[in-house]
Design an enzyme around this catalytic site. Structure first.
Site, PDB file in Angstrom:
ATOM      1  N   ASP A   1       2.759  -6.437   1.534  1.00 48.71           N
ATOM      2  CA  ASP A   1       1.549  -5.826   2.098  1.00 48.71           C
ATOM      3  C   ASP A   1       1.909  -4.636   2.988  1.00 48.71           C
ATOM      4  O   ASP A   1       1.210  -4.324   3.955  1.00 48.71           O
ATOM      5  CB  ASP A   1       0.727  -6.852   2.885  1.00 48.71           C
ATOM      6  CG  ASP A   1      -0.722  -6.407   3.109  1.00 48.71           C
ATOM      7  OD1 ASP A   1      -1.206  -5.558   2.339  1.00 48.71           O
ATOM      8  OD2 ASP A   1      -1.368  -6.907   4.055  1.00 48.71           O
TER       9      ASP A   1
ATOM     10  N   GLY B   1      -1.791  -4.894   7.609  1.00 45.72           N
ATOM     11  CA  GLY B   1      -0.657  -4.736   6.717  1.00 45.72           C
ATOM     12  C   GLY B   1       0.640  -4.967   7.465  1.00 45.72           C
ATOM     13  O   GLY B   1       0.661  -5.503   8.579  1.00 45.72           O
TER      14      GLY B   1
ATOM     15  N   HIS C   1      -3.069 -12.484  -0.244  1.00 43.92           N
ATOM     16  CA  HIS C   1      -2.396 -12.901   1.007  1.00 43.92           C
ATOM     17  C   HIS C   1      -3.015 -14.157   1.630  1.00 43.92           C
ATOM     18  O   HIS C   1      -3.774 -14.099   2.587  1.00 43.92           O
ATOM     19  CB  HIS C   1      -2.256 -11.775   2.027  1.00 43.92           C
ATOM     20  CG  HIS C   1      -3.429 -10.879   2.258  1.00 43.92           C
ATOM     21  ND1 HIS C   1      -4.711 -11.345   2.514  1.00 43.92           N
ATOM     22  CD2 HIS C   1      -3.513  -9.521   2.309  1.00 43.92           C
ATOM     23  CE1 HIS C   1      -5.516 -10.324   2.711  1.00 43.92           C
ATOM     24  NE2 HIS C   1      -4.819  -9.216   2.586  1.00 43.92           N
TER      25      HIS C   1
ATOM     26  N   HIS D   1       2.836 -12.492   9.898  1.00 47.94           N
ATOM     27  CA  HIS D   1       1.552 -12.898   9.338  1.00 47.94           C
ATOM     28  C   HIS D   1       1.361 -14.412   9.254  1.00 47.94           C
ATOM     29  O   HIS D   1       0.233 -14.899   9.381  1.00 47.94           O
ATOM     30  CB  HIS D   1       1.362 -12.287   7.945  1.00 47.94           C
ATOM     31  CG  HIS D   1       0.916 -10.874   7.953  1.00 47.94           C
ATOM     32  ND1 HIS D   1       1.777  -9.830   8.222  1.00 47.94           N
ATOM     33  CD2 HIS D   1      -0.307 -10.313   7.735  1.00 47.94           C
ATOM     34  CE1 HIS D   1       1.099  -8.687   8.156  1.00 47.94           C
ATOM     35  NE2 HIS D   1      -0.164  -8.951   7.867  1.00 47.94           N
TER      36      HIS D   1
ATOM     37  N   ASN E   1      -4.426 -15.132   5.321  1.00 50.56           N
ATOM     38  CA  ASN E   1      -4.890 -13.927   6.014  1.00 50.56           C
ATOM     39  C   ASN E   1      -6.191 -13.427   5.405  1.00 50.56           C
ATOM     40  O   ASN E   1      -6.334 -13.358   4.187  1.00 50.56           O
ATOM     41  CB  ASN E   1      -3.817 -12.839   5.957  1.00 50.56           C
ATOM     42  CG  ASN E   1      -2.536 -13.281   6.643  1.00 50.56           C
ATOM     43  OD1 ASN E   1      -1.501 -13.456   6.005  1.00 50.56           O
ATOM     44  ND2 ASN E   1      -2.595 -13.499   7.940  1.00 50.56           N
ATOM     45  N   ALA E   2      -7.150 -13.085   6.265  1.00 54.59           N
ATOM     46  CA  ALA E   2      -8.467 -12.591   5.851  1.00 54.59           C
ATOM     47  C   ALA E   2      -9.229 -13.619   5.013  1.00 54.59           C
ATOM     48  O   ALA E   2      -9.828 -13.319   3.993  1.00 54.59           O
ATOM     49  CB  ALA E   2      -8.350 -11.270   5.093  1.00 54.59           C
TER      50      ALA E   2
ATOM     51  N   GLU F   1      -7.639  -4.260  -3.925  1.00 54.08           N
ATOM     52  CA  GLU F   1      -7.965  -5.232  -2.875  1.00 54.08           C
ATOM     53  C   GLU F   1      -9.447  -5.169  -2.503  1.00 54.08           C
ATOM     54  O   GLU F   1     -10.033  -6.166  -2.087  1.00 54.08           O
ATOM     55  CB  GLU F   1      -7.084  -4.956  -1.658  1.00 54.08           C
ATOM     56  CG  GLU F   1      -7.051  -6.073  -0.663  1.00 54.08           C
ATOM     57  CD  GLU F   1      -6.008  -5.858   0.417  1.00 54.08           C
ATOM     58  OE1 GLU F   1      -5.890  -6.729   1.285  1.00 54.08           O
ATOM     59  OE2 GLU F   1      -5.301  -4.823   0.395  1.00 54.08           O
TER      60      GLU F   1
ATOM     61  N   HIS G   1     -10.100 -11.081   1.004  1.00 55.43           N
ATOM     62  CA  HIS G   1     -10.921 -10.787   2.184  1.00 55.43           C
ATOM     63  C   HIS G   1     -12.266 -11.489   2.049  1.00 55.43           C
ATOM     64  O   HIS G   1     -13.317 -10.862   2.004  1.00 55.43           O
ATOM     65  CB  HIS G   1     -11.079  -9.277   2.355  1.00 55.43           C
ATOM     66  CG  HIS G   1      -9.836  -8.596   2.820  1.00 55.43           C
ATOM     67  ND1 HIS G   1      -9.585  -8.325   4.145  1.00 55.43           N
ATOM     68  CD2 HIS G   1      -8.740  -8.165   2.135  1.00 55.43           C
ATOM     69  CE1 HIS G   1      -8.392  -7.743   4.255  1.00 55.43           C
ATOM     70  NE2 HIS G   1      -7.860  -7.638   3.056  1.00 55.43           N
TER      71      HIS G   1
ATOM     72  N   HIS H   1       0.803  -1.228   0.000  1.00 55.70           N
ATOM     73  CA  HIS H   1       0.000   0.000   0.000  1.00 55.70           C
ATOM     74  C   HIS H   1       0.835   1.277   0.000  1.00 55.70           C
ATOM     75  O   HIS H   1       0.416   2.296  -0.546  1.00 55.70           O
ATOM     76  CB  HIS H   1      -0.950  -0.001   1.199  1.00 55.70           C
ATOM     77  CG  HIS H   1      -1.865  -1.178   1.217  1.00 55.70           C
ATOM     78  ND1 HIS H   1      -3.014  -1.230   0.471  1.00 55.70           N
ATOM     79  CD2 HIS H   1      -1.772  -2.368   1.858  1.00 55.70           C
ATOM     80  CE1 HIS H   1      -3.606  -2.407   0.657  1.00 55.70           C
ATOM     81  NE2 HIS H   1      -2.874  -3.110   1.492  1.00 55.70           N
TER      82      HIS H   1
END
Length: 381
Positions: free
Chosen positions: A273, A309, A215, A250, A218-219, A128, A194, A54
């Site tokens: 990330d 992140g 990722h 992570h 994650n999520a 994202e 996500h 990001h």
């Protein structure tokens, strides 16, 4: 330029002792020895490509300014990340359009916008959000989550001038996800991002043409023996690439090693990330309009301490993968350069050290610390 006495990362993804020849900003078979860089004792690897981060150095792609992109590009290049594909957050429609218009304008006027400084190449934008799940929102603002919409997606593609390369979705939140994917595949990569999808829904999305997972681990739902979820669907879909954040926070090292065995190195893309705190001191920052706290390499939401992140750049993540997770250097380099370039559709021009490709090279010492960066055939560090 000639880079001499290096351990060169070859197109076969192995290291061999040799020299690298550069003319007019590209790798060549031979070059005049006007400018010689002695790389004795160093690994010479292609410039890394981060396709999901990001920001850094106090700036974020979602700041929506020319200056922010220039700061990001310059900082990343200095770390040996010579190609970038920043990720947008879940924000209001008009704000996302502005961010994408700004990125397109920066790309068109790069030399002027960057003040002529050598920075990382802007190779794309990774969206994202906003088509994600409220159940797995992570550090995304739930107020701006919306359902998949073809026209909205097309507006994003148009606003970016072709820079948008990935659009993330949570298929379980969108009954018409198959139609959304089939209409857009070929124009943009569809990611599962996500998402709280179960195995069958995720597999249906991949079967429809989605080919990327944001990722991994994650999520998204956990991978269990009776409910394999998105991770199981990724494993059973050979055309899907998966992002991994190897910052040591992570994902547990054992899980990283298991994932390499499960998917194979050719399907894994290392990402950072990172957000605006990368390269900055500990403190309070923002990500996607939400307050976050940064301590060391860990970034958490101020509201609930969820991970938000990272504060590590891709070179640091690659180093952690090798030195702390047991991933071979040859493998980690490929996952942070070759695979990234292939996902972005630019492997013919970059991502490896081969004649005719853009001359982006990073020299690493035995401890994998950056000793020099060559961008477009010019040493910038």
């Amino acid at each position: 330029m000639i880079i001499k006495h290096a351990k060169v990362y070859t197109k076969d993804q192995t290291f061999t002792d040799g020299d690298i020849h550069i003319e007019n900003g590209v790798f060549t078979a031979q070059a005049q020895e006007e400018d010689v860089l002695d790389a004795k004792g160093c690994y010479a690897i292609p410039g890394l490509i981060d396709l999901h981060f990001h920001g850094c150095a106090g700036s974020d792609i979602c700041d929506g300014t020319m200056e922010a992109i220039s700061v990001i590009a310059e900082h990343e290049a200095a770390q040996g990340i010579t190609g970038i594909c920043p990720a947008t957050m879940t924000l209001p429609y008009e704000e996302l359009l502005h961010i994408l218009h700004n990125a397109a304008a920066w790309q068109k006027n790069r030399q002027e916008a960057s003040g002529g400084k050598k920075g990382a190449d802007l190779l794309g934008i990774n969206m994202e959000g906003p088509f994600i799940s409220t159940a797995k929102k992570g550090a995304q603002d739930p107020k701006h989550i919306v359902s998949c919409d073809i026209q909205t997606a097309q507006d994003f593609l148009d606003a970016s001038g072709g820079l948008v390369k990935f659009i993330g979705i949570a298929p379980e939140q969108n009954p018409d996800f198959r139609s959304f994917i089939t209409q857009l595949k070929g124009r943009v990569h569809i990611s599962l991002a996500h998402t709280n999808a179960d195995y069958d829904t995720a597999l249906a999305a991949f079967s429809a043409g989605a080919d990327h997972a944001v990722h991994l681990y994650n999520a998204m739902p956990p991978f269990t023996h009776r409910e394999p979820g998105v991770i199981g669907a990724v494993a059973d879909s050979p055309h899907v690439h998966a992002e991994l954040i190897c910052d040591g926070i992570h994902i547990h090292p054992s899980v990283v090693r298991a994932t390499f065995r499960m998917l194979g190195a050719g399907r894994i893309v290392l990402i950072s990330d990172s957000m605006r705190a990368a390269g900055m001191p500990d403190g309070s920052y923002t990500l996607g309009g939400l307050d976050v706290n940064v301590k060391g390499r860990k970034v958490t939401l101020a509201s609930n301490s969820a991970l938000a992140g990272s504060a590590s750049n891709l070179m640091e993540c690659m180093r952690v993968a090798v030195t702390q997770m047991g991933i071979p250097l040859e493998t980690a380099v490929g996952c942070a350069s070759v695979n990234s370039a292939k996902c972005l559709g630019v492997f013919a021009q970059r991502g490896s050290i081969e004649a005719g490709k853009v001359a982006d090279v990073v020299l690493l010492d035995e401890s994998l610390q950056v000793q020099a960066v060559v961008k477009d055939g010019v040493q910038i560090r």
